[in-house]
Write a protein that holds these residues in place. Structure first.
Motif, mmCIF file in Angstrom:
data_model
loop_
_atom_site.group_PDB
_atom_site.id
_atom_site.type_symbol
_atom_site.label_atom_id
_atom_site.label_comp_id
_atom_site.label_asym_id
_atom_site.label_seq_id
_atom_site.Cartn_x
_atom_site.Cartn_y
_atom_site.Cartn_z
ATOM 1 N N TYR A 65 32.138 21.043 39.842
ATOM 2 C CA TYR A 65 30.799 21.509 39.502
ATOM 3 C C TYR A 65 30.625 22.995 39.777
ATOM 4 O O TYR A 65 29.696 23.607 39.291
ATOM 5 C CB TYR A 65 29.746 20.746 40.298
ATOM 6 N N LYS A 110 26.589 24.861 32.512
ATOM 7 C CA LYS A 110 26.587 23.458 32.906
ATOM 8 C C LYS A 110 25.158 23.002 33.150
ATOM 9 O O LYS A 110 24.296 23.775 33.509
ATOM 10 C CB LYS A 110 27.448 23.227 34.135
ATOM 11 N N THR A 142 23.265 19.250 34.657
ATOM 12 C CA THR A 142 23.481 17.908 35.179
ATOM 13 C C THR A 142 22.171 17.159 35.227
ATOM 14 O O THR A 142 21.180 17.676 35.728
ATOM 15 C CB THR A 142 24.093 17.984 36.603
ATOM 16 N N SER A 174 25.604 10.600 36.875
ATOM 17 C CA SER A 174 25.162 11.933 36.483
ATOM 18 C C SER A 174 25.898 12.342 35.214
ATOM 19 O O SER A 174 27.123 12.212 35.132
ATOM 20 C CB SER A 174 25.452 12.956 37.582
ATOM 21 N N LYS A 175 25.144 12.816 34.237
ATOM 22 C CA LYS A 175 25.731 13.327 32.992
ATOM 23 C C LYS A 175 25.798 14.837 33.126
ATOM 24 O O LYS A 175 24.788 15.499 33.360
ATOM 25 C CB LYS A 175 24.874 12.931 31.793
ATOM 26 N N ILE A 176 26.997 15.367 32.974
ATOM 27 C CA ILE A 176 27.220 16.800 33.147
ATOM 28 C C ILE A 176 27.598 17.390 31.802
ATOM 29 O O ILE A 176 28.551 16.951 31.164
ATOM 30 C CB ILE A 176 28.357 17.060 34.167
ATOM 31 N N ASP A 183 29.699 11.508 35.982
ATOM 32 C CA ASP A 183 30.039 11.281 37.380
ATOM 33 C C ASP A 183 29.408 9.957 37.790
ATOM 34 O O ASP A 183 28.187 9.860 37.916
ATOM 35 C CB ASP A 183 29.514 12.433 38.233
#
Length: 121
Positions: free
Chosen positions: A47, A53, A55, A86-88, A97
Motif C-alpha cells: 500500500y 491508489k 482503497t 478492501s478493494k484497492i 485485500d
C-alpha cells in the motif's frame, strides 16, 4: 534479627521494583494497540508504494466471482470467516485485500489481483 528484617526488606524492594517495571512495560504495550483491541490495524508495504491508489471497504457479495471461486476452491481458507474486504484501485488495476479470521480469531490477510491470483506484498 535486624539482619533478617533488612534482608527481607531488600528482597521486597527488589520484587516491588520488578513489578513496577513490568506494569509500565505492559501499559506501554497496551498503549500501542490500535483498533478495537481484538484486531490490529496492519499496514502492508504494497500500500505504501508510489502511484495512484484508492482503497474502499466492500462486502463479500461485491467480491468478483473469480476471487469468490478461488476462495471456495482453497481448502485452507474456504471454511474461515471473512472479516473485512478492501478493494484497492492502483494504476488502473484492482486488488482485493481479504482478511480471514481463523479458529483462534487470528487474522489471515490475502491480497488478490482482479483475476484471483494471490499477490505477494
Amino acid at each position: 534479627m535486624k539482619q533478617l528484617i533488612l534482608t527481607l526488606a531488600l528482597i521486597a524492594g527488589m520484587i516491588l521494583l520488578t513489578l513496577i517495571t513490568l506494569l509500565k512495560y505492559q501499559q506501554s504495550l497496551r498503549d500501542n494497540i490500535v483498533g478495537d483491541g481484538l484486531h490490529l490495524d496492519v499496514t502492508v508495504p504494497v500500500y505504501e508504494k508510489t502511484g495512484m491508489k484508492d482503497t474502499v471497504r466492500i462486502s463479500e457479495k461485491d467480491l468478483p466471482r473469480k476471487i469468490q471461486k478461488v476462495i471456495e476452491l482453497d481448502s485452507l481458507i474456504n471454511d474461515l470467516e471473512i472479516a473485512t474486504i478492501s478493494k484497492i484501485s492502483k494504476n488502473n488495476s484492482f486488488y482485493y485485500d481479504v482478511c480471514f479470521l481463523d479458529v483462534d480469531n487470528f487474522q489471515i490477510m490475502v491480497l488478490y489481483d482482479q483475476n484471483g491470483a494471490i499477490v505477494d506484498p
